[in-house]
Design an enzyme around this catalytic site. Structure first.
Site, PDB file in Angstrom:
ATOM      1  N   HIS A   1       2.998 -22.837  10.725  1.00 25.32           N
ATOM      2  CA  HIS A   1       2.324 -21.445   9.818  1.00 25.32           C
ATOM      3  C   HIS A   1       1.342 -20.781  10.433  1.00 25.32           C
ATOM      4  O   HIS A   1       1.538 -19.587  10.129  1.00 25.32           O
ATOM      5  CB  HIS A   1       1.760 -22.209   8.406  1.00 25.32           C
ATOM      6  CG  HIS A   1       2.906 -22.924   7.465  1.00 25.32           C
ATOM      7  ND1 HIS A   1       3.157 -24.271   7.422  1.00 25.32           N
ATOM      8  CD2 HIS A   1       3.740 -22.101   6.900  1.00 25.32           C
ATOM      9  CE1 HIS A   1       3.981 -24.382   6.927  1.00 25.32           C
ATOM     10  NE2 HIS A   1       4.250 -23.180   6.524  1.00 25.32           N
TER      11      HIS A   1
ATOM     12  N   ARG B   1       4.579 -32.943  27.209  1.00 23.07           N
ATOM     13  CA  ARG B   1       3.850 -32.767  26.137  1.00 23.07           C
ATOM     14  C   ARG B   1       4.609 -31.610  25.076  1.00 23.07           C
ATOM     15  O   ARG B   1       5.445 -30.699  25.277  1.00 23.07           O
ATOM     16  CB  ARG B   1       2.040 -31.988  25.912  1.00 23.07           C
ATOM     17  CG  ARG B   1       1.370 -33.076  26.596  1.00 23.07           C
ATOM     18  CD  ARG B   1       0.744 -34.236  25.668  1.00 23.07           C
ATOM     19  NE  ARG B   1      -0.061 -34.469  26.222  1.00 23.07           N
ATOM     20  CZ  ARG B   1       0.168 -35.493  27.193  1.00 23.07           C
ATOM     21  NH1 ARG B   1       1.647 -36.207  27.777  1.00 23.07           N
ATOM     22  NH2 ARG B   1      -1.137 -36.603  27.741  1.00 23.07           N
TER      23      ARG B   1
ATOM     24  N   ARG C   1       7.887 -19.497  -3.675  1.00 24.83           N
ATOM     25  CA  ARG C   1       9.582 -19.415  -3.934  1.00 24.83           C
ATOM     26  C   ARG C   1       9.565 -19.927  -5.459  1.00 24.83           C
ATOM     27  O   ARG C   1       9.552 -21.154  -5.208  1.00 24.83           O
ATOM     28  CB  ARG C   1      10.142 -20.524  -2.815  1.00 24.83           C
ATOM     29  CG  ARG C   1       9.366 -20.005  -1.700  1.00 24.83           C
ATOM     30  CD  ARG C   1      10.038 -20.941  -0.437  1.00 24.83           C
ATOM     31  NE  ARG C   1       9.628 -20.986   0.831  1.00 24.83           N
ATOM     32  CZ  ARG C   1       9.424 -19.902   1.913  1.00 24.83           C
ATOM     33  NH1 ARG C   1      10.740 -19.004   1.912  1.00 24.83           N
ATOM     34  NH2 ARG C   1       8.563 -19.721   2.788  1.00 24.83           N
TER      35      ARG C   1
ATOM     36  N   LYS D   1       1.631 -22.813  28.510  1.00 29.46           N
ATOM     37  CA  LYS D   1       1.516 -22.483  29.729  1.00 29.46           C
ATOM     38  C   LYS D   1       0.295 -23.067  30.775  1.00 29.46           C
ATOM     39  O   LYS D   1       0.372 -23.180  32.410  1.00 29.46           O
ATOM     40  CB  LYS D   1       2.679 -20.852  30.606  1.00 29.46           C
ATOM     41  CG  LYS D   1       4.051 -21.084  29.756  1.00 29.46           C
ATOM     42  CD  LYS D   1       4.585 -19.999  30.263  1.00 29.46           C
ATOM     43  CE  LYS D   1       4.985 -19.480  30.885  1.00 29.46           C
ATOM     44  NZ  LYS D   1       6.073 -18.609  31.490  1.00 29.46           N
TER      45      LYS D   1
ATOM     46  N   ASP E   1      12.269 -14.302  10.147  1.00 28.04           N
ATOM     47  CA  ASP E   1      12.474 -15.468  10.587  1.00 28.04           C
ATOM     48  C   ASP E   1      14.140 -13.968  11.883  1.00 28.04           C
ATOM     49  O   ASP E   1      14.235 -14.645  12.072  1.00 28.04           O
ATOM     50  CB  ASP E   1      13.500 -15.681   9.976  1.00 28.04           C
ATOM     51  CG  ASP E   1      12.267 -17.035   8.865  1.00 28.04           C
ATOM     52  OD1 ASP E   1      11.821 -17.255   9.428  1.00 28.04           O
ATOM     53  OD2 ASP E   1      12.970 -17.881   7.607  1.00 28.04           O
TER      54      ASP E   1
ATOM     55  N   GLY F   1      11.766 -20.422  11.407  1.00 25.09           N
ATOM     56  CA  GLY F   1      13.062 -19.446  11.759  1.00 25.09           C
ATOM     57  C   GLY F   1      13.811 -19.623  11.118  1.00 25.09           C
ATOM     58  O   GLY F   1      15.470 -19.726  11.253  1.00 25.09           O
TER      59      GLY F   1
ATOM     60  N   ARG G   1       0.863  -1.506  -0.197  1.00 29.90           N
ATOM     61  CA  ARG G   1       0.382  -0.412   0.026  1.00 29.90           C
ATOM     62  C   ARG G   1       0.923   1.144  -0.085  1.00 29.90           C
ATOM     63  O   ARG G   1       1.038   2.623  -1.114  1.00 29.90           O
ATOM     64  CB  ARG G   1      -1.074  -0.263   1.437  1.00 29.90           C
ATOM     65  CG  ARG G   1      -1.679   1.101   1.933  1.00 29.90           C
ATOM     66  CD  ARG G   1      -2.700   1.259   3.265  1.00 29.90           C
ATOM     67  NE  ARG G   1      -3.782   2.062   3.143  1.00 29.90           N
ATOM     68  CZ  ARG G   1      -2.831   2.849   4.290  1.00 29.90           C
ATOM     69  NH1 ARG G   1      -1.542   3.099   4.778  1.00 29.90           N
ATOM     70  NH2 ARG G   1      -3.525   3.620   4.667  1.00 29.90           N
TER      71      ARG G   1
ATOM     72  N   LYS H   1       8.598 -26.147  40.843  1.00 23.52           N
ATOM     73  CA  LYS H   1       7.367 -25.346  39.223  1.00 23.52           C
ATOM     74  C   LYS H   1       6.285 -26.617  39.168  1.00 23.52           C
ATOM     75  O   LYS H   1       6.631 -27.363  39.344  1.00 23.52           O
ATOM     76  CB  LYS H   1       8.625 -25.667  38.097  1.00 23.52           C
ATOM     77  CG  LYS H   1       9.590 -23.936  38.670  1.00 23.52           C
ATOM     78  CD  LYS H   1      10.086 -23.614  36.851  1.00 23.52           C
ATOM     79  CE  LYS H   1      10.731 -22.210  37.449  1.00 23.52           C
ATOM     80  NZ  LYS H   1      11.248 -21.374  36.519  1.00 23.52           N
TER      81      LYS H   1
ATOM     82  N   ARG I   1      12.906 -27.754  41.520  1.00 25.15           N
ATOM     83  CA  ARG I   1      12.616 -26.077  42.848  1.00 25.15           C
ATOM     84  C   ARG I   1      10.850 -25.578  42.785  1.00 25.15           C
ATOM     85  O   ARG I   1      10.552 -25.377  43.230  1.00 25.15           O
ATOM     86  CB  ARG I   1      13.160 -25.317  40.779  1.00 25.15           C
ATOM     87  CG  ARG I   1      14.680 -25.136  41.839  1.00 25.15           C
ATOM     88  CD  ARG I   1      14.783 -23.694  40.617  1.00 25.15           C
ATOM     89  NE  ARG I   1      14.866 -23.268  40.100  1.00 25.15           N
ATOM     90  CZ  ARG I   1      15.301 -23.833  38.648  1.00 25.15           C
ATOM     91  NH1 ARG I   1      16.351 -24.132  38.629  1.00 25.15           N
ATOM     92  NH2 ARG I   1      14.849 -23.902  37.221  1.00 25.15           N
TER      93      ARG I   1
HETATM   94  O1  F6P Z   1      11.266 -18.180   6.289  1.00 30.62           O
HETATM   95  C1  F6P Z   1      10.000 -17.471   6.494  1.00 30.62           C
HETATM   96  C2  F6P Z   1       9.393 -19.475   6.954  1.00 30.62           C
HETATM   97  O2  F6P Z   1       8.444 -19.787   7.618  1.00 30.62           O
HETATM   98  C3  F6P Z   1      10.401 -20.419   7.740  1.00 30.62           C
HETATM   99  O3  F6P Z   1      10.958 -19.723   9.747  1.00 30.62           O
HETATM  100  C4  F6P Z   1      10.818 -21.471   7.550  1.00 30.62           C
HETATM  101  O4  F6P Z   1      11.192 -22.636   7.743  1.00 30.62           O
HETATM  102  C5  F6P Z   1       9.881 -21.744   6.156  1.00 30.62           C
HETATM  103  O5  F6P Z   1       9.165 -20.174   5.952  1.00 30.62           O
HETATM  104  C6  F6P Z   1       8.188 -22.544   5.825  1.00 30.62           C
HETATM  105  O6  F6P Z   1       8.197 -22.506   4.381  1.00 30.62           O
HETATM  106  P1  F6P Z   1       6.552 -22.377   3.684  1.00 30.62           P
HETATM  107  O7  F6P Z   1       6.322 -21.650   3.823  1.00 30.62           O
HETATM  108  O8  F6P Z   1       7.219 -23.020   2.673  1.00 30.62           O
HETATM  109  O9  F6P Z   1       6.468 -23.809   4.608  1.00 30.62           O
END
Ligand code: F6P
Length: 327
Positions: free
Chosen positions: A257, A251, A75, A158, A131, A174, A24, A217, A215
């Site tokens: 995503h 767990r 990509r 938590k 990331d 990441g 935008r 927790k 401890r």
């Molecule tokens: O680069 C962003 C990211 O979300 C990464 O943290 C992750 O490893 C990757 O993209 C996942 O990619 P995709 O959406 O292709 O599964």
């Protein structure tokens, strides 16, 4: 180059909250200069196909608060080949587009730099990825919103972990960078933070969980980066044989995503607006081959050549602080 009159903007790689605010800003700041603006559909894939959409002020209305990207992203493997990049350059020339703004992360900016070097076309990058792994910029578009989603998930995990006296392992995104895990670990009060930059063997993680149990927790929290060798699945398998050693039942949650789909925070809306505006200002000033980034609380332009292919260093002090604060 002279003043650019018809620019294109694309979003590439993983979507990041704030991309729409950036599109935008690019569109409206360019229109304000009486330039033409084309949006490219589906990132570099659309650039190679010549899939352009003229953007007017109304085409970018109502998107500021939305995550994702109205232009679509991809990509595109073919763009990694010289033939793909040559095709993309030809499409731009055929459409009379004389400059390109690339909103994306590490791989996308590396592609932008190669494209600009090979074709001589003016390109400006905008640092965008949840990331936050781009060298030279302190914050990338989307990381603040992603952290917001992660922290919400941690707070909720938590609660239930405490109710059941469990250890909760949460894996965050990441790629090969531990930034999200480190920040979420400190801000979420994790007993252990596991990142690729400072790997922690599974035995050490077990010791941290056990120490929390001893401890008194009510729960333990472990935040792991997906790029660590002790990722969620590896830990799940390792913990399965050691219930007594751990004290807590465990767990595992892989957040996935959902981290990319949260509404952009005020910070990301502002960052996108400012970086988008700066990209247009950079083109107007003929300052190309740069990344519009965020440094010391302000917009900064960094030469793409100095950014691509480098690794961001994470703060070891912060990792230590997280350890101390979780006592
Ligand atoms: O680069 C962003 C990211 O979300 C990464 O943290 C992750 O490893 C990757 O993209 C996942 O990619 P995709 O959406 O292709 O599964």
């Amino acid at each position: 180059m002279g003043e650019a009159r018809h620019i294109a903007v694309l979003t590439s790689g993983g979507d990041a909250p704030g991309m729409n605010a950036t599109i935008r800003a690019v569109a409206r700041c360019a229109l304000d200069r009486d330039w033409r603006v084309s949006g490219v559909r589906d990132g570099y894939g659309g650039l190679m196909r010549g899939d352009f959409e003229e953007l007017g002020s109304r085409s970018v209305a109502g998107i500021l608060h939305r995550a994702g990207t109205m232009l679509g992203s991809s990509r595109a493997k073919a763009f990694r080949e010289p033939s793909g990049r040559a095709r993309a350059a030809q499409q731009m020339r055929d459409a009379g587009i004389d400059a390109l703004v690339v909103i994306g992360g590490n791989g996308s900016q590396a592609g932008a730099w190669t494209f600009a070097s090979e074709t001589g076309l003016p390109v400006v990058g905008i640092a965008s990825t949840i990331d936050n792994d781009l060298f030279g910029t302190e914050a990338t578009l989307g990381v603040d919103s992603a952290l917001h989603v992660i922290l919400q998930a941690i707070d909720q995990l938590k609660v239930t972990a405490s109710s059941h006296r469990r250890a909760s392992v949460i894996e965050v995104m990441g790629r090969d960078c531990g930034y999200l895990a480190l920040m979420a670990g400190v801000a979420g009060g994790a007993e252990a933070i596991v990142i690729p930059e400072a790997e922690l063997p599974a035995e050490a993680i077990v010791r941290e969980i056990r120490a929390a149990y001893d401890r008194g927790k009510s729960h333990a929290l472990v935040v792991v980066a997906e790029g660590s060798s002790s990722n969620a699945r590896a830990l799940e398998a390792y913990f399965a044989d050691r219930p007594e050693e751990l004290g807590f039942e465990t767990r595992v949650t892989v957040l996935g995503h959902v981290q990319r789909g949260g509404s952009p925070t005020p910070f990301d809306r502002m960052l996108g607006s400012r970086l988008g505006a700066d990209a247009v200002a950079a083109l107007a000033a003929d300052e190309v081959g740069v990344l519009c980034a965020w440094k010391q609380g302000a917009v900064a332009r960094l030469p793409l050549a100095e950014v691509v292919g480098k690794r961001k260093q994470l703060s070891k002090e912060l990792l230590e602080l997280g350890r101390v604060l979780a006592r």
